[in-house]
Design a protein around this motif. Structure first.
Motif, PDB file in Angstrom:
ATOM      1  N   LYS A 161      10.173   1.667  -3.075  1.00 47.75           N
ATOM      2  CA  LYS A 161       8.971   2.468  -4.039  1.00 47.75           C
ATOM      3  C   LYS A 161       7.801   1.799  -3.829  1.00 47.75           C
ATOM      4  O   LYS A 161       6.812   2.485  -3.559  1.00 47.75           O
ATOM      5  N   TYR A 162       7.861   0.506  -3.658  1.00 45.42           N
ATOM      6  CA  TYR A 162       6.561  -0.175  -3.586  1.00 45.42           C
ATOM      7  C   TYR A 162       5.716   0.178  -2.366  1.00 45.42           C
ATOM      8  O   TYR A 162       4.821   0.382  -1.991  1.00 45.42           O
ATOM      9  N   ALA A 164       6.387   2.787  -0.516  1.00 49.19           N
ATOM     10  CA  ALA A 164       5.944   4.395  -0.216  1.00 49.19           C
ATOM     11  C   ALA A 164       5.004   4.452  -1.120  1.00 49.19           C
ATOM     12  O   ALA A 164       3.853   5.049  -0.708  1.00 49.19           O
ATOM     13  N   VAL A 165       4.647   3.757  -2.305  1.00 47.77           N
ATOM     14  CA  VAL A 165       3.395   3.986  -2.950  1.00 47.77           C
ATOM     15  C   VAL A 165       2.373   3.448  -2.332  1.00 47.77           C
ATOM     16  O   VAL A 165       0.951   4.095  -2.140  1.00 47.77           O
ATOM     17  N   SER A 166       2.394   1.927  -1.928  1.00 49.21           N
ATOM     18  CA  SER A 166       1.471   1.466  -1.069  1.00 49.21           C
ATOM     19  C   SER A 166       0.740   2.241   0.247  1.00 49.21           C
ATOM     20  O   SER A 166      -0.464   2.357   0.287  1.00 49.21           O
ATOM     21  N   ARG A 168       1.017   5.515   0.522  1.00 45.57           N
ATOM     22  CA  ARG A 168       0.241   6.773   0.159  1.00 45.57           C
ATOM     23  C   ARG A 168      -0.869   6.204  -0.378  1.00 45.57           C
ATOM     24  O   ARG A 168      -2.043   7.022   0.188  1.00 45.57           O
ATOM     25  N   GLU A 169      -1.256   5.068  -1.080  1.00 46.30           N
ATOM     26  CA  GLU A 169      -2.660   4.617  -1.534  1.00 46.30           C
ATOM     27  C   GLU A 169      -3.550   4.288  -0.437  1.00 46.30           C
ATOM     28  O   GLU A 169      -4.516   4.793  -0.296  1.00 46.30           O
ATOM     29  N   ALA A 170      -2.925   3.425   0.445  1.00 41.98           N
ATOM     30  CA  ALA A 170      -3.611   2.844   1.831  1.00 41.98           C
ATOM     31  C   ALA A 170      -4.197   4.065   2.548  1.00 41.98           C
ATOM     32  O   ALA A 170      -5.065   4.212   3.146  1.00 41.98           O
ATOM     33  N   LEU A 187       0.463  -1.283   8.358  1.00 37.16           N
ATOM     34  CA  LEU A 187       1.277  -2.141   7.230  1.00 37.16           C
ATOM     35  C   LEU A 187       2.532  -2.661   7.877  1.00 37.16           C
ATOM     36  O   LEU A 187       3.334  -1.843   8.172  1.00 37.16           O
ATOM     37  N   LEU A 203       8.226   8.079   3.097  1.00 33.70           N
ATOM     38  CA  LEU A 203       8.235   9.066   1.851  1.00 33.70           C
ATOM     39  C   LEU A 203       6.845   9.303   1.316  1.00 33.70           C
ATOM     40  O   LEU A 203       6.540   9.877   0.298  1.00 33.70           O
ATOM     41  N   ALA A 204       6.032   8.246   1.757  1.00 38.38           N
ATOM     42  CA  ALA A 204       4.407   8.480   1.256  1.00 38.38           C
ATOM     43  C   ALA A 204       3.861   9.835   1.470  1.00 38.38           C
ATOM     44  O   ALA A 204       3.234  10.467   0.828  1.00 38.38           O
ATOM     45  N   ILE A 305       5.931  -2.385 -10.151  1.00 41.51           N
ATOM     46  CA  ILE A 305       6.235  -0.775  -9.810  1.00 41.51           C
ATOM     47  C   ILE A 305       7.525  -0.506  -9.257  1.00 41.51           C
ATOM     48  O   ILE A 305       7.965   0.315  -8.455  1.00 41.51           O
ATOM     49  N   ILE A 387      13.722   5.888  -5.385  1.00 38.13           N
ATOM     50  CA  ILE A 387      12.531   5.440  -5.754  1.00 38.13           C
ATOM     51  C   ILE A 387      12.367   6.292  -7.083  1.00 38.13           C
ATOM     52  O   ILE A 387      11.183   6.015  -7.523  1.00 38.13           O
TER      53      ILE A 387
END
Lengths: 419, 419
Positions: A161-162, A164-166, A168-170, A187, A203-204, A305, A387
């Motif tokens: 999850k971390y 995937a989220v990171s 997407r954000e970056a 990354l 997954l992002a 997260i 996630i």
């Protein structure tokens, strides 16, 4: 028959949810006070057992133990220490039995990955070879997701999850900057042998939020020309792209890509990560501006997260371990058995430790897309439920309010033991 | 007098909350439809104005604009492009006026840091020098927290929270591993000139959760012997320690510590971060096992762990900018004025752009502890309110549901312009 106490310890690299498993063990044992006495935790894993450094978990309140569920890291300390075979180091096993006897311990709960399963299996065999009754139950944990039999491993879902989220954000960030500045973000993620964590980067990108992501898996030999062509194509099509690279990616020479023989101005060898190496390849090959990050411990410690699914499964594994012990089992490990992916349902199963120890579950080949740079639909279907859901810790003054236990040692009864 | 339209653009490095300011501008303008017409957003900042690439924000629903509040990055694209002075490049200013005239734009909202404030000031001066009525209002934004007059800058609080949370989490992790493995964790953070972000790492340690943290500030020249002694002392006392290092740390030779002249096996220069350099110094000097991470874009894109205070302030700055415009102001910037630290109260103020442009606010010397490796109580009192509160985005399938706007361009009326 007198009520036996339990020993619990954490082993290997810690995770965002290994303490949730600890809470599962301790709370469930407390609920069965008629069958299990105190839970003694090993300070720093099996080392605590060998050195008779046992933590009295009863010194901590129900509230403190419950707070373990939302606290990352190993609340009792972990260790990287693998027991040798009983033939190679019989003294260590004899010592374990001395400690177990001295403190009336009849249950051994060991919370870790593949190496720990092996240790747990060896301890379970003491029962026969050294004629001491001990039930050894392994509690699965590893961000690497590489334990066999179980569908997934507690710890992995939260890292996934971390990442995937990171990612997407970056990716949103680099997309904003791409017109005049950074076009590629790289990354670096964990996973020296298996690409499970790198896969989570995929997954992002989703159907309603497409993102050009190139994944470099440890399973796929790095092909520079093909990689550069892929990045170049994405940048031409989307204006930017993200690269998620596993620390374990190897080149055609079989060496880790991160091992570039970097030397400082004085000729001293310097250790670097793989992210800057990949970034330099992009700069040299395509002349594109880049940024790179290395998530390292942040990814596996990021309880803020954590995946709700992962937290629940981690707790369930600790709980099941105690229930299996009460039911008389030895040399087993509770597992997460997937019943269906959509909707996601799962139940607790059981594996024989002999089938778990020293077996590494790799990613199925069909989880990687044909060009080797992405995840397949089968992989996405497998990963997405892991996630699912958020499970935020409480905050105090803007920071997560993580618990630190008292970790009071019980009185020693034996001679000192050198490890 | 006909109702004038507004131009809004995002500039420089994006943040977790710059889109919250965009939402503040657009929603407030929509509420004053009797005074401000449409809001046209520049695609990729000022470049969008120069190339007449204007986004019709009215094409996006109220729901989509509201979702900007929880979406990181620059929703309209950002750029790194600094206007020269009107003497040096009069043609660019004339072009801006042509575009403003063609689309009846009377308000110029520019959302950025120091360089952008300078651009905004120059645009505000067009009004006089080129006789075109335009009100230019700067909306503050920068993770570097280095704008003057305002107490803090939107974008900083969320990075600070991310770094504080991540440092606490990674420190819990390394504490668990220290007995037999990693003893030092090194985290590289942004901030090339000022140590505001590095300082936030110090918040990870609090009175009720003490953590040994060594901060390397860009304001303090790196002293290897002193640094190693500090790390060694902490590891001896606590068993582990964390190091938060600013990318801008310099050695006694005045060069960035990250610039170590690294070369690969073929002698090619390689760019690395400062974290691996510091890690190598620890390994060579103390022989301790370490891990290191580089947060890079993750820190400024991490809307998932944004500070609620920061989100509210970012939105308030966008809202105030529009209100100042309606009130007839030109060449100003709304500011965050701290009324008190405990309890934290603040109000919206106003700065003259002439006092903002090209002024860099450094960290006060008394915010750094005497030994140069930590933050003072004054610094803690300043920082803590800025990371207060959580403001979680909505999730879908385990991932933050960030919005992507339609970003429909309005029809061009002018000739093409080359920048």
């Amino acid at each position: 028959m007198s009520i036996k106490n339990a020993f619990y310890a954490q082993s290997g690299g810690v995770t965002a949810v290994i303490n949730a498993s600890a809470a599962g063990v301790i709370e469930t044992a407390r609920q069965h006070a008629d069958k299990i006495g105190n839970v003694y935790a090993g300070r720093n894993g099996i080392i605590g057992a060998l050195t008779e450094d046992l933590i009295d978990t009863s010194a901590d309140s129900a509230e403190a133990i419950a707070a373990l569920r939302h606290t990352p890291s190993g609340g009792f300390g972990s260790c990287r220490y693998k027991l040798k075979s009983i033939e190679q180091n019989r003294r260590e096993y004899e010592r374990l039995i001395e400690v177990f006897k001295a403190h009336n311990i009849g249950y051994f709960f060991y919370n870790g990955g593949g190496d720990s399963a092996d240790t747990c299996l060896k301890v379970s065999q003491i029962s026969d070879t050294l004629s001491y009754p001990i039930q050894a139950i392994h509690v699965p944990k590893t961000v690497d997701n590489d334990l066999p039999v179980t569908d997934c491993c507690p710890g992995f879902g939260s890292v996934a999850k971390y990442i995937a989220v990171s990612t997407r954000e970056a990716s949103f960030d680099v997309a904003s900057m791409a017109k005049t500045s950074t076009k590629v973000f790289v990354l670096e993620v964990m996973g020296r042998h298996a690409g499970w964590i790198a896969a989570a980067g995929g997954l992002a990108s989703s159907q309603d939020c497409e993102i050009p992501i190139v994944i470099l898996f440890p399973e796929i030999t790095f092909d520079k020309a093909k990689f550069l062509a892929k990045v170049d194509g994405y940048v031409k099509q989307f204006g930017y792209c993200s690269v998620v690279v596993s620390e374990g990616v190897k080149g055609e020479d079989g060496n880790f890509l991160s091992d570039q023989g970097l030397r400082d101005a004085f000729g001293h060898a310097q250790l670097g990560g793989v992210a800057p190496v990949v970034a330099n390849i992009i700069k040299d090959g395509l002349g594109l501006k880049y940024h790179w990050g290395v998530a390292d411990y942040l990814q596996r410690a990021a309880r803020h997260i954590a995946s709700k699914t992962d937290v629940e499964q981690a707790y369930a594994m600790g709980k099941a371990a105690v229930e299996y012990a009460i039911a008389g089992h030895n040399s087993v490990m509770p597992t997460i058995d997937r019943v269906s992916s959509a909707p996601y349902t799962w139940k607790v199963g059981m594996a024989q430790l002999a089938n778990v120890a020293n077996v590494e579950k790799m990613m199925p080949a069909d989880y990687i897309s044909e060009d080797g740079f992405g995840i397949s639909e089968a992989c996405r279907e497998y990963l997405l439920p892991l996630i699912e859901g958020e499970d935020y810790p409480p905050y105090k003054n803007g920071l997560p309010d993580y618990v630190r236990l008292k970790n009071v040692a019980i009185e020693k009864k034996l001679e000192k033991f050198e490890i």
